[in-house]
Design a protein around this motif. Structure first.
Motif, short mmCIF file in Angstrom:
data_model
loop_
_atom_site.label_atom_id
_atom_site.label_comp_id
_atom_site.label_asym_id
_atom_site.label_seq_id
_atom_site.Cartn_x
_atom_site.Cartn_y
_atom_site.Cartn_z
N ALA A 43 0.85 -1.19 0.00
CA ALA A 43 0.00 0.00 0.00
C ALA A 43 0.88 1.25 0.00
O ALA A 43 1.80 1.37 0.80
N LEU A 44 0.59 2.15 -0.93
CA LEU A 44 1.30 3.41 -1.06
C LEU A 44 0.30 4.56 -1.01
O LEU A 44 -0.91 4.34 -1.08
N ARG A 45 0.79 5.76 -0.93
CA ARG A 45 -0.08 6.94 -0.92
C ARG A 45 -0.92 7.03 -2.20
O ARG A 45 -2.09 7.37 -2.16
N ASP A 46 -0.32 6.70 -3.35
CA ASP A 46 -1.00 6.83 -4.64
C ASP A 46 -1.74 5.58 -5.10
O ASP A 46 -2.35 5.58 -6.16
N ARG A 48 -1.40 0.99 -4.99
CA ARG A 48 -0.72 -0.23 -4.53
C ARG A 48 0.38 -0.61 -5.51
O ARG A 48 0.15 -0.64 -6.72
N ASP A 65 -3.44 2.60 -9.60
CA ASP A 65 -4.02 3.85 -9.10
C ASP A 65 -5.22 3.55 -8.22
O ASP A 65 -6.07 2.74 -8.57
N ALA A 66 -5.30 4.21 -7.07
CA ALA A 66 -6.36 3.95 -6.10
C ALA A 66 -7.74 4.34 -6.60
O ALA A 66 -8.73 3.74 -6.21
N THR A 81 10.62 4.42 -0.88
CA THR A 81 11.85 4.72 -0.14
C THR A 81 12.61 3.41 0.00
O THR A 81 12.06 2.33 -0.26
N GLN A 84 10.74 1.21 2.49
CA GLN A 84 9.55 0.57 1.94
C GLN A 84 9.94 -0.60 1.03
O GLN A 84 9.30 -1.66 1.07
#
Length: 98
Positions: A43-46, A48, A65-66, A81, A84
């Protein structure tokens, strides 16, 4: 020339027809990519992260894209990062494809 049937279309040689080369030259062709698909997305901010691939010397990550559910390949350094990436590598099995 080709022969069409109700189930398929098959290419056939005809007398006097020149054969194209089996691999046309394409100087702008991308280098072969090696792709690893994750069994557990990260899971990422933008969205998966679902896969990584190495294209030449460039490492890319596939991000779903979410909101639109589209897959986009982005540079790994702009998505993950090091921390991550390490966590994802340690918690996800992967399947390799070429």
């Amino acid at each position: 020339m080709h022969i069409r049937t109700s189930r398929a279309s098959v290419a056939v040689d005809t007398p006097g027809e020149s054969k194209p080369s089996s691999r046309p030259a394409n100087p702008g062709r991308r280098p072969a990519a090696q792709t690893l698909w994750a069994t557990r997305p990260l899971a990422l901010r933008d969205g998966r992260a679902i896969a990584v691939r190495l294209v030449g010397d460039r490492l890319e990550v596939a991000v779903v894209d979410a909101t639109t559910a589209t897959i986009r390949w982005r540079l790994a350094s702009s998505v993950l990062t090091e921390r991550q990436a390490t966590i994802w590598a340690n918690t996800s099995d992967s399947r390799r494809t070429r």
